[in-house]
Design a protein around this motif. Structure first.
Motif, PDB file in Angstrom:
ATOM      1  N   UNK A 128       0.803  -1.193   0.050  1.00  0.00           N
ATOM      2  CA  UNK A 128      -0.079  -0.121  -0.024  1.00  0.00           C
ATOM      3  C   UNK A 128       0.759   1.260   0.053  1.00  0.00           C
ATOM      4  N   UNK A 129       0.388   2.472  -0.592  1.00  0.00           N
ATOM      5  CA  UNK A 129       1.238   3.493  -0.630  1.00  0.00           C
ATOM      6  C   UNK A 129       0.902   4.132   0.688  1.00  0.00           C
ATOM      7  N   UNK A 130       1.705   4.931   1.147  1.00  0.00           N
ATOM      8  CA  UNK A 130       1.638   6.002   2.108  1.00  0.00           C
ATOM      9  C   UNK A 130       2.518   7.160   1.994  1.00  0.00           C
ATOM     10  N   UNK A 131       2.317   8.366   2.634  1.00  0.00           N
ATOM     11  CA  UNK A 131       2.711   9.555   2.590  1.00  0.00           C
ATOM     12  C   UNK A 131       3.206  10.003   3.760  1.00  0.00           C
ATOM     13  N   UNK A 132       4.382  10.916   3.422  1.00  0.00           N
ATOM     14  CA  UNK A 132       4.958  11.608   4.566  1.00  0.00           C
ATOM     15  C   UNK A 132       5.147  12.946   4.113  1.00  0.00           C
ATOM     16  N   UNK A 133       5.255  14.051   5.173  1.00  0.00           N
ATOM     17  CA  UNK A 133       5.406  15.403   4.917  1.00  0.00           C
ATOM     18  C   UNK A 133       6.596  15.974   5.819  1.00  0.00           C
ATOM     19  N   UNK A 134       7.706  16.392   5.243  1.00  0.00           N
ATOM     20  CA  UNK A 134       8.999  16.804   6.124  1.00  0.00           C
ATOM     21  C   UNK A 134       9.004  18.311   5.851  1.00  0.00           C
ATOM     22  N   UNK A 135       9.179  19.129   6.823  1.00  0.00           N
ATOM     23  CA  UNK A 135       9.352  20.464   6.693  1.00  0.00           C
ATOM     24  C   UNK A 135      10.832  20.994   7.047  1.00  0.00           C
ATOM     25  N   UNK A 136      11.540  21.548   6.429  1.00  0.00           N
ATOM     26  CA  UNK A 136      12.952  22.129   6.807  1.00  0.00           C
ATOM     27  C   UNK A 136      12.907  23.540   7.384  1.00  0.00           C
ATOM     28  N   UNK A 137      13.207  23.797   8.746  1.00  0.00           N
ATOM     29  CA  UNK A 137      13.019  25.099   9.361  1.00  0.00           C
ATOM     30  C   UNK A 137      14.317  25.676   9.460  1.00  0.00           C
ATOM     31  N   UNK A 138      14.257  27.067   8.944  1.00  0.00           N
ATOM     32  CA  UNK A 138      15.484  27.941   9.480  1.00  0.00           C
ATOM     33  C   UNK A 138      15.337  28.776  10.698  1.00  0.00           C
ATOM     34  N   UNK A 139      16.744  28.710  11.418  1.00  0.00           N
ATOM     35  CA  UNK A 139      16.586  29.328  12.490  1.00  0.00           C
ATOM     36  C   UNK A 139      17.017  30.859  12.489  1.00  0.00           C
ATOM     37  N   UNK A 140      17.053  31.824  13.336  1.00  0.00           N
ATOM     38  CA  UNK A 140      17.449  33.001  13.339  1.00  0.00           C
ATOM     39  C   UNK A 140      19.099  33.210  13.111  1.00  0.00           C
ATOM     40  N   UNK A 141      19.868  32.126  13.387  1.00  0.00           N
ATOM     41  CA  UNK A 141      21.161  32.045  12.918  1.00  0.00           C
ATOM     42  C   UNK A 141      21.403  31.346  11.692  1.00  0.00           C
ATOM     43  N   UNK A 142      20.521  31.374  10.916  1.00  0.00           N
ATOM     44  CA  UNK A 142      20.379  30.522   9.663  1.00  0.00           C
ATOM     45  C   UNK A 142      21.041  29.027   9.576  1.00  0.00           C
ATOM     46  N   UNK A 143      20.478  28.486  10.874  1.00  0.00           N
ATOM     47  CA  UNK A 143      20.745  27.036  10.925  1.00  0.00           C
ATOM     48  C   UNK A 143      19.413  26.287  10.620  1.00  0.00           C
ATOM     49  N   UNK A 144      19.536  24.904   9.879  1.00  0.00           N
ATOM     50  CA  UNK A 144      18.531  24.227   9.561  1.00  0.00           C
ATOM     51  C   UNK A 144      18.341  22.944  10.447  1.00  0.00           C
ATOM     52  N   UNK A 145      16.937  22.928  10.369  1.00  0.00           N
ATOM     53  CA  UNK A 145      16.845  21.335  10.887  1.00  0.00           C
ATOM     54  C   UNK A 145      15.387  20.988  10.277  1.00  0.00           C
ATOM     55  N   UNK A 146      15.204  19.584  10.306  1.00  0.00           N
ATOM     56  CA  UNK A 146      14.028  18.911   9.756  1.00  0.00           C
ATOM     57  C   UNK A 146      12.928  18.770  10.710  1.00  0.00           C
ATOM     58  N   UNK A 147      11.524  18.721  10.394  1.00  0.00           N
ATOM     59  CA  UNK A 147      10.605  18.273  11.175  1.00  0.00           C
ATOM     60  C   UNK A 147       9.705  17.452  10.356  1.00  0.00           C
ATOM     61  N   UNK A 148       9.144  16.314  10.905  1.00  0.00           N
ATOM     62  CA  UNK A 148       8.029  15.595  10.223  1.00  0.00           C
ATOM     63  C   UNK A 148       6.868  15.702  10.741  1.00  0.00           C
ATOM     64  N   UNK A 149       5.889  15.765   9.927  1.00  0.00           N
ATOM     65  CA  UNK A 149       4.473  16.232  10.561  1.00  0.00           C
ATOM     66  C   UNK A 149       3.918  15.044  10.864  1.00  0.00           C
ATOM     67  N   UNK A 150       3.032  15.174  12.022  1.00  0.00           N
ATOM     68  CA  UNK A 150       2.730  13.995  12.778  1.00  0.00           C
ATOM     69  C   UNK A 150       1.245  14.382  13.387  1.00  0.00           C
ATOM     70  N   UNK A 151       0.493  13.613  13.122  1.00  0.00           N
ATOM     71  CA  UNK A 151      -1.021  13.583  13.916  1.00  0.00           C
ATOM     72  C   UNK A 151      -1.370  12.532  14.869  1.00  0.00           C
ATOM     73  N   UNK A 152      -2.540  12.343  15.408  1.00  0.00           N
ATOM     74  CA  UNK A 152      -2.680  11.371  16.414  1.00  0.00           C
ATOM     75  C   UNK A 152      -2.211   9.999  15.861  1.00  0.00           C
ATOM     76  N   UNK A 153      -2.580   9.893  14.645  1.00  0.00           N
ATOM     77  CA  UNK A 153      -2.466   8.424  13.978  1.00  0.00           C
ATOM     78  C   UNK A 153      -1.126   8.131  13.529  1.00  0.00           C
ATOM     79  N   UNK A 154      -0.125   9.354  13.813  1.00  0.00           N
ATOM     80  CA  UNK A 154       1.303   8.912  13.276  1.00  0.00           C
ATOM     81  C   UNK A 154       1.792   9.735  12.330  1.00  0.00           C
ATOM     82  N   UNK A 155       2.791   9.358  11.473  1.00  0.00           N
ATOM     83  CA  UNK A 155       3.489  10.325  10.488  1.00  0.00           C
ATOM     84  C   UNK A 155       3.177   9.635   8.958  1.00  0.00           C
TER      85      UNK A 155
END
Length: 718
Positions: free
Chosen positions: A224-251
């Motif tokens: 079965x196909x499933x889908x994920x959404x990952x956002x890249x965030x930029x801090x005030x110091x121009x550093x990057x980190x990733x976050x995965x979108x999660x709801x109660x059912x998971x990612x």
């Protein structure tokens, strides 16, 4: 004079060395106070059915079930011709009994392995002589000099180990009854043509069913196909980190449209870190090895290893006094071994670069009587090996490293968890980020285990960030993986239950014998499944064959495939060993089961699951080595030495009429093939040049790096 009976010549020599006895005779050592002799494992075996009744020489359905009124033993058969007794066994048995009858021998000491098979081997030999002499038992976990001398000072009366003998006899008789009766009637019922029988066994069939069930899971799996959404965030110091979108059912999301809406809503938005949690976490080393865990570790880490090979190499190290008894189900040590363990650790730590970090401590993870059944976990002895084979070095190093890890600092890592929420957007979920940093390497230093650090920038709760980019990805669910020897051993050990080393209930089940087979027999069972053609290997994976599948789907005695049923039988054998259950009750259950099973098969529908063609060449089941192409087994066929995975596309073969060798007036032999597979080359004598001159050379059979074929190479002695 006291007579000591060891299970093998190598063990007898260890005992002789410990006692300083040099005088070796034909079949024994003799000193001033002790005579030491040996068996070659089982010298006796149960009668064949035809030994009880000549009509059983021919299989006929009406002759079964066949249950002897009394079980009898004979000298074990010659493996090449079962009509005759093994002459080596016959001679050694006569020597042992002559020694036992000597007038100066006042006591007999059984020094066979401290398990039910060892007890059975010793008792079957000793009591066959029918002598009225006291019999004692030497119970050791290792064969070092100190242990042998200490053990001889604390012998036990052999009568006290009667429950262990009862368990050994019960296992042996049960397997004979089920094997002889059900193999015979199943072969008569479901096989057409004369040939190798359909092998039916108490432990064999549930193990086959484990592999069959996994194969069916894989076949019936619908991706079965499933889908994920990952956002890249930029801090005030121009550093990057990733976050995965999660709801109660998971990612993982089944509907892409919902994530597409979220993805549109977050573009170029600001976000805030609403949660930051930093935790220091401890990582303890894996527990000490028992046999199943050692087999699983080695077969998964090293190509070409089987659980059967692991046991054989470990047994060799045990008999050479370098490790403790390997056929154990325990992952802890008896608390009485604290002093001895400290001595072993001090000896092994002397030359290690991190020796200053090794500190002996008595902990419940290592010393725990509640987690020990009969034998403690496998550890090295105080004797350091000076020379080992390559295979022995692999096993010894694994056991030594696992032992040393227990006394190294605990590994510590820091885990950071961030939750980021998007500003001015109503979402059902949040973006989660996790980072991990190893702070203290600790025990991981022993095997240079590199932790995969995932670093996050230094941010604080309440800090504002912005969405730099996002990625909506498509994934497909994956089917379960085929069983490997490691995963199969785990299922056999836990009787199909999930496994957690800290789960007291599972560990308790293993130690009380609720399992498929025993640590000593599981490797042999897997090997036999391959040999009889019920399973095959694809690399490290174990796959049921057509014959294996048909057997599972056809044989109507379904309890033989049931893990719970087999686990209960094994548990009962364990209870007999402890004196909780009488042998008689167990055997009556087996008699009833055998009789009912024979009648069920007789009444089953007529169906052929295996047809033996009369002109088919008999396959050789001697495994000559590991296929360099796919990791399968190399066996001898009619026309060549080829891979057992040839039906699955592996083309590796050394033909018996190989033209290159023919030009040198040579034919490939089993010994030549074994050496090539093991050592990459073989030293071949008597090759002939084009001019007719004889010469010797090293031959290797190597794959062309640019083409998919193998070719011969020749090297001369330097």
């Amino acid at each position: 004079m006291k007579l000591i009976l060891a299970e093998k010549p190598s063990v007898a020599k260890n005992i002789a060395d410990a006692l300083g006895i040099k005088g070796k005779r034909d079949g024994y050592y003799e000193g001033n106070d002790y005579i030491i002799t040996w068996a070659f494992g089982h010298l006796l075996q149960l009668y064949d059915a035809k030994d009880y009744d000549s009509k059983m020489a021919r299989w006929k359905m009406e002759h079964f079930p066949f249950i002897p009124t009394k079980f009898e033993y004979k000298i074990k058969s010659n493996p090449k011709n079962r009509q005759w007794a093994d002459q080596g066994a016959k001679k050694q048995l006569a020597i042992i009994h002559q020694l036992m009858k000597r007038t100066d021998v006042v006591e007999i000491i059984s020094a066979c392995d401290f398990d039910r098979e060892g007890q059975l081997i010793g008792d079957s030999i000793i009591y066959r002589a029918r002598l009225n002499k006291p019999v004692s038992r030497l119970l050791l976990n290792e064969w070092t000099k100190d242990e042998v001398l200490s053990g001889l000072e604390s012998l036990q009366p052999n009568d006290e180990l009667r429950p262990l003998q009862d368990a050994g006899v019960s296992r042996q008789w049960a397997d004979w009854l089920i094997g002889i009766n059900l193999t015979s009637v199943a072969t008569l019922k479901y096989q057409k043509g004369r040939g190798k029988a359909l092998n039916i066994g108490r432990v064999l069939l549930p193990t086959l069913k484990i592999i069959y069930d996994r194969d069916k899971e894989i076949e019936n799996f619908v991706p079965e196909d499933y889908f994920k959404l990952v956002a890249t965030f930029k801090t005030n110091n121009n550093e990057m980190y990733e976050g995965t979108y999660v709801e109660e059912s998971g990612e993982k999301f089944k509907q892409k449209e919902a994530l597409e809406i979220v993805n549109q809503q977050i573009q170029q938005k600001e976000a805030v870190i609403t949660h930051k949690k930093v935790e220091k976490k401890k990582e303890f080393p894996p527990f000490l090895f028992n046999l199943s865990n050692l087999q699983g570790y080695i077969t998964s880490k090293y190509k070409g290893w089987t659980s059967d090979k692991v046991l054989k190499v470990a047994q060799s190290l045990y008999e050479k006094k370098f490790i403790t008894y390997p056929r154990t189900s325990s992952t802890a040590l008896e608390e009485s071994l604290v002093g001895k363990t400290a001595r072993v650790l001090k000896t092994l730590a002397e030359e290690l670069p991190y020796k200053d970090e090794i500190k002996f401590m008595k902990t419940k993870r290592v010393f725990n009587n509640a987690k020990v059944e009969s034998h403690s976990a496998i550890i090295p002895t105080y004797m350091k090996p000076k020379r080992l084979t390559a295979d022995e070095q692999i096993i010894y190093t694994a056991i030594k490293n696992r032992f040393i890890m227990q006394f190294m600092p605990i590994a510590v890592y820091e885990e950071t968890r961030l939750i980021t929420k998007i500003k001015d957007v109503e979402l059902n979920g949040i973006f989660e980020s996790k980072g991990k940093v190893q702070l203290e390497e600790g025990w991981k230093k022993v095997e240079n285990i590199n932790s995969k650090d995932k670093l996050l920038p230094f941010v604080e709760k309440g800090e504002w960030v912005e969405v730099a980019e996002s990625d909506l990805t498509t994934h497909v669910t994956k089917p379960p993986k085929p069983h490997t020897e490691k995963t199969l051993l785990r299922v056999m050990e836990t009787c199909g239950k999930g496994y957690d080393e800290d789960d007291e209930e599972i560990v308790g089940s293993i130690l009380t014998g609720f399992s498929i087979g025993t640590p000593a027999t599981r490797a042999e069972t897997i090997k036999k499944l391959k040999d009889v053609g019920y399973i095959s290997t694809q690399g490290k994976n174990l796959i049921s064959t057509d014959l294996g599948r048909k057997l599972v789907e056809t044989l109507p005695v379904k309890s033989l495939f049931d893990l719970e049923f087999t686990g209960r039988l094994e548990k009962t054998l364990s209870d007999i060993q402890k004196g909780i259950v009488p042998k008689k009750a167990f055997l009556e259950t087996i008699y009833k089961f055998t009789t009912e099973s024979v009648e069920i098969i007789k009444a089953d529908q007529e169906v052929t699951i295996h047809e033996v063609k009369s002109n088919a060449a008999k396959p050789s089941h001697d495994i000559l080595g590991i296929c360099p192409n796919c990791g399968g087994n190399i066996i001898e066929g009619r026309k060549g030495f080829g891979c057992s995975n040839w039906k699955k596309g592996c083309k590796f073969v050394i033909w018996k009429n190989d033209k290159y060798l023919q030009a040198l007036r040579k034919k490939p032999t089993k010994t030549m093939v074994k050496n090539i597979l093991k050592n990459k080359k073989a030293y071949v004598k008597g090759l002939t040049s084009k001019k007719g001159k004889k010469f010797n050379a090293y031959l290797s059979y190597e794959k062309n790096p640019d083409e998919d074929y193998y070719a011969w190479k020749m090297e001369f002695e330097k």
